[in-house]
Design a protein around this motif. Structure first.
Motif, short mmCIF file in Angstrom:
data_model
loop_
_atom_site.label_atom_id
_atom_site.label_comp_id
_atom_site.label_asym_id
_atom_site.label_seq_id
_atom_site.Cartn_x
_atom_site.Cartn_y
_atom_site.Cartn_z
N PHE A 119 0.85 -1.19 0.00
CA PHE A 119 0.00 0.00 0.00
C PHE A 119 0.88 1.24 0.00
CE2 PHE A 119 -2.67 -3.30 1.60
CZ PHE A 119 -3.95 -2.98 1.18
N LEU A 120 0.57 2.16 -0.88
CA LEU A 120 1.25 3.45 -0.90
C LEU A 120 0.16 4.51 -0.70
CD1 LEU A 120 3.74 5.26 -1.33
CD2 LEU A 120 3.19 5.20 -3.78
N LEU A 121 0.27 5.24 0.40
CA LEU A 121 -0.68 6.32 0.66
C LEU A 121 -0.04 7.64 0.27
CD1 LEU A 121 -2.15 5.31 4.13
CD2 LEU A 121 -2.95 4.73 1.85
N VAL A 122 -0.75 8.41 -0.52
CA VAL A 122 -0.30 9.73 -0.95
C VAL A 122 -1.38 10.71 -0.54
CG1 VAL A 122 0.38 11.19 -2.89
CG2 VAL A 122 0.90 8.72 -2.94
N THR A 123 -1.01 11.63 0.33
CA THR A 123 -1.97 12.65 0.76
C THR A 123 -1.45 14.02 0.35
OG1 THR A 123 -0.95 12.72 2.96
CG2 THR A 123 -2.85 11.28 2.68
N LEU A 124 -2.36 14.90 0.07
CA LEU A 124 -2.02 16.26 -0.37
C LEU A 124 -2.47 17.25 0.70
CD1 LEU A 124 -3.14 15.93 -4.09
CD2 LEU A 124 -0.83 15.72 -3.16
N TRP A 125 -1.59 18.22 0.97
CA TRP A 125 -1.82 19.17 2.06
C TRP A 125 -1.52 20.59 1.59
CZ3 TRP A 125 -3.83 16.95 6.32
CH2 TRP A 125 -3.71 15.56 6.42
N GLU A 126 -2.25 21.55 2.15
CA GLU A 126 -2.02 22.94 1.75
C GLU A 126 -0.74 23.50 2.33
OE1 GLU A 126 -4.78 25.26 5.08
OE2 GLU A 126 -5.56 24.97 3.06
N SER A 127 -0.24 22.94 3.45
CA SER A 127 0.96 23.47 4.09
C SER A 127 1.49 22.46 5.12
CB SER A 127 0.65 24.78 4.82
OG SER A 127 -0.23 24.52 5.91
N MET A 128 2.71 22.71 5.62
CA MET A 128 3.25 21.87 6.68
C MET A 128 2.45 22.05 7.97
SD MET A 128 5.23 19.43 7.40
CE MET A 128 6.42 19.32 6.07
N ASP A 129 1.88 23.21 8.18
CA ASP A 129 1.01 23.40 9.34
C ASP A 129 -0.19 22.46 9.27
OD1 ASP A 129 2.59 25.30 10.59
OD2 ASP A 129 1.53 26.99 9.66
N ALA A 130 -0.75 22.28 8.08
CA ALA A 130 -1.87 21.35 7.92
C ALA A 130 -1.42 19.92 8.20
CB ALA A 130 -2.45 21.47 6.50
N VAL A 131 -0.23 19.55 7.74
CA VAL A 131 0.30 18.21 8.02
C VAL A 131 0.42 18.02 9.54
CG1 VAL A 131 2.32 16.70 7.81
CG2 VAL A 131 1.54 18.01 5.83
N ARG A 132 0.91 19.03 10.23
CA ARG A 132 1.06 18.94 11.69
C ARG A 132 -0.29 18.78 12.39
NH1 ARG A 132 5.19 22.73 10.64
NH2 ARG A 132 7.23 21.82 11.10
N ARG A 133 -1.35 19.37 11.83
CA ARG A 133 -2.67 19.18 12.42
C ARG A 133 -3.06 17.70 12.39
NH1 ARG A 133 -3.65 24.48 10.32
NH2 ARG A 133 -4.36 23.76 8.29
N PHE A 134 -2.61 17.00 11.37
CA PHE A 134 -2.88 15.57 11.28
C PHE A 134 -1.87 14.75 12.09
CE2 PHE A 134 -1.53 11.61 9.25
CZ PHE A 134 -2.64 10.84 9.53
N ALA A 135 -0.58 15.02 11.89
CA ALA A 135 0.48 14.13 12.39
C ALA A 135 1.07 14.54 13.74
CB ALA A 135 1.61 14.07 11.36
N GLY A 136 0.81 15.76 14.17
CA GLY A 136 1.39 16.22 15.42
C GLY A 136 2.71 16.94 15.20
#
Length: 107
Positions: free
Chosen positions: A52-69
């Protein structure tokens, strides 16, 4: 825009169950996170393994941090991952997306 990628492997026999589990966990959480622009689950079954390869798209690194911490380079895991995964990336990879072009399905 940023792309975040992660790879995991299950037994081929567990591919359908793991995909359903992904839909209930990670893919649902991606979509619920402000700043997520999309999520793709790619699957390849070869022999006895399903990759499985998951590819997610994000508007910014801040948005990634909202998901990943606060450690966005670490992969996020869920309670039953150990039940399915026989191999996995412990870290994710982030890419800048300088352009994107998506055709409509059926085009």
């Amino acid at each position: 825009m940023l792309a975040r990628t992660w790879r995991g492997v299950t037994k081929a026999a567990d591919a359908e169950a793991y995909q359903a589990y992904l839909e209930r966990t990670g893919l649902t959480q991606y979509r619920a996170t402000p700043g997520n622009l999309g999520a793709y689950c790619l699957r390849r079954v070869t022999g006895e393994r399903a990759e499985f390869l998951l590819v997610t798209l994000w508007e910014s690194m801040d948005a990634v941090r909202r998901f990943a911490g606060e450690s966005p380079e670490r992969a996020v895991f869920y309670p039953e991952d150990d039940r399915y995964l026989i191999d996995r990336d412990l870290h994710v990879t982030h890419y800048e997306v300088p352009f994107a072009s998506v055709a409509e399905v059926g085009s």
